[in-house]
Design an enzyme around this catalytic site. Sequence first.
Site, PDB file in Angstrom:
ATOM      1  N   ASP A   1       0.816  -1.217   0.000  1.00  0.00           N
ATOM      2  CA  ASP A   1       0.000   0.000   0.000  1.00  0.00           C
ATOM      3  C   ASP A   1       0.848   1.265   0.000  1.00  0.00           C
ATOM      4  O   ASP A   1       0.346   2.347  -0.301  1.00  0.00           O
ATOM      5  CB  ASP A   1      -0.928   0.026   1.218  1.00  0.00           C
TER       6      ASP A   1
ATOM      7  N   ARG B   1       0.167  -8.821  -4.875  1.00  0.00           N
ATOM      8  CA  ARG B   1       0.979  -8.896  -3.658  1.00  0.00           C
ATOM      9  C   ARG B   1       2.208  -9.781  -3.802  1.00  0.00           C
ATOM     10  O   ARG B   1       3.318  -9.387  -3.428  1.00  0.00           O
ATOM     11  CB  ARG B   1       0.138  -9.409  -2.480  1.00  0.00           C
TER      12      ARG B   1
END
Length: 388
Positions: free
Chosen positions: A134, A295
Site C-alpha cells: 500500500d 501482492r
Amino acid sequence: MSGTFVIAQGGGPTAVINQTLAGAISAIRTRHPGARILGARHGVRGLRDGHLVDLHTLSAADLARLARTPGAALGSTRDKPDAAYCDAVLKGLRTAGADAFLYIGGNDTAGTQRLIADASGGEIACVHVPKTIDNDLMENDHTPGFISAAEFVAGAFAGADLDFRSLPGIYVGIVMGRHAGFLTAASAAWRADDEAGPHLVYVPERPFDRDRFLDGVRGTLARHGHCIVAMSEGVQDRDGRSLVEGLVPPEMLERDPHGNVRLSGTDLGQAVERILAEDLPRVRARVDTFGYLPRSHAGLVNATDQREAFEAGTFAVEVAESGSFSVALQFDGETTRPVRVTLDAVAGKTRHMPDGFLVADRDQVSSAGMAYLARLLPPRPDIRHALL
C-alpha cells in the site's frame, strides 16, 4: 549483542518480504556470529503459542532461494494484540531468551512493536521493519513490496488498454488500497499519452461521486471509443465512508482483528457493474477485482524492490543494537537508503498520497505523481498504443 534474535512477519505478504527476512538473517550471522536466530510462525501468534523455528541452520543456498521466494515464509497474521496478548508475547520472547525482536510488517505491526517495547521496559530491542504494497507508512518515501506490486498493476492496465482498444468498451480494475491510493495510481505509470488508459483514476484520498464518475466515463467513450478505469477498493464517499460500507448492510460487513472493514471479496465490483448496467446499458463493460494478485506475483519481482527489502532487513539488525525503533526507506534526492526513526512516528499512522499527485480538476494522476512513479518503476515496454 550475541544472544538471541527473534524474527516474525505480519500483515499481508509481498513479493519481497522474504528478502527482508534473509537480509536480517545474513546480517545477524555477520555481526553476531554466536547469536541464535529464531523465527516465530505466523507473527506474534507464534510467540504466544511457542511455535518457533531455528533459522540459523539454513544453508547459504537455501537462504538465497528463500530470499527470491514471494509470500511470507514464516507465515503471517492479522492478530492485533491487546494487553493480555502482549503479556503472552512478551512471555514467549523471554522464554526464548530474546535480546531483540524484529517484526516485519506495516503500520499495525509497528503499533504492536511499540506496545511490546513499552511492556518490556527496554529489556528487549523491538524493531519494526517496513513492508506493505500500500506504500502507506509514515517516514518512508516508499516501502518494500510496493515497487513489485506497482509494476504488476502498471503492466495489467497497459494490457487492459490494449485489450479494450481491440474490442471497445468500459473496463474497471479494482486495486488494493484501503486508505492510500499509491498502488491504484501506479496503474497510470506506463500510460504512453492522453489516448492511453487508465483514463480515470479513483483513490481513497478523493471523494467518489457517482454522477462525476458516469460523466467521466461518458466523456471518455465519446473521445476515445473505450474507457479504462482504475479504482481503489477503499474509495470513499463524501462522508468519509468506504463505498463498501454504503453498499453492504452493516450486519453483513466483515471486519479484521484491527477493526478494518474487509474490502476484498465484497460487493464493490458488483456494485460498479450495476451502476454501469443501469446508466450505460448498451455498452460492453467489464469489472475485475485484482484482490491479492499484485501482492506476491511470482512471475514479476522487481530487482530494486528485492535489493531495498534485503537492505532494510540488514539495517534492522544494526538498529537493534541501539534499542527499539522503526526502519524507514528515505530518498535523499539521489539514492534511497534505510534510516532509523522512532516507533511513534510510524505506529498506527497512515501516509496518504499527496494532493499534488492528482490533477486538481480531473480524475487522473498528475505530472508530479507520474514523476514519482517513474523514479521507482522501470520504463514502459516498447509497445505500440495504436491500431494499424
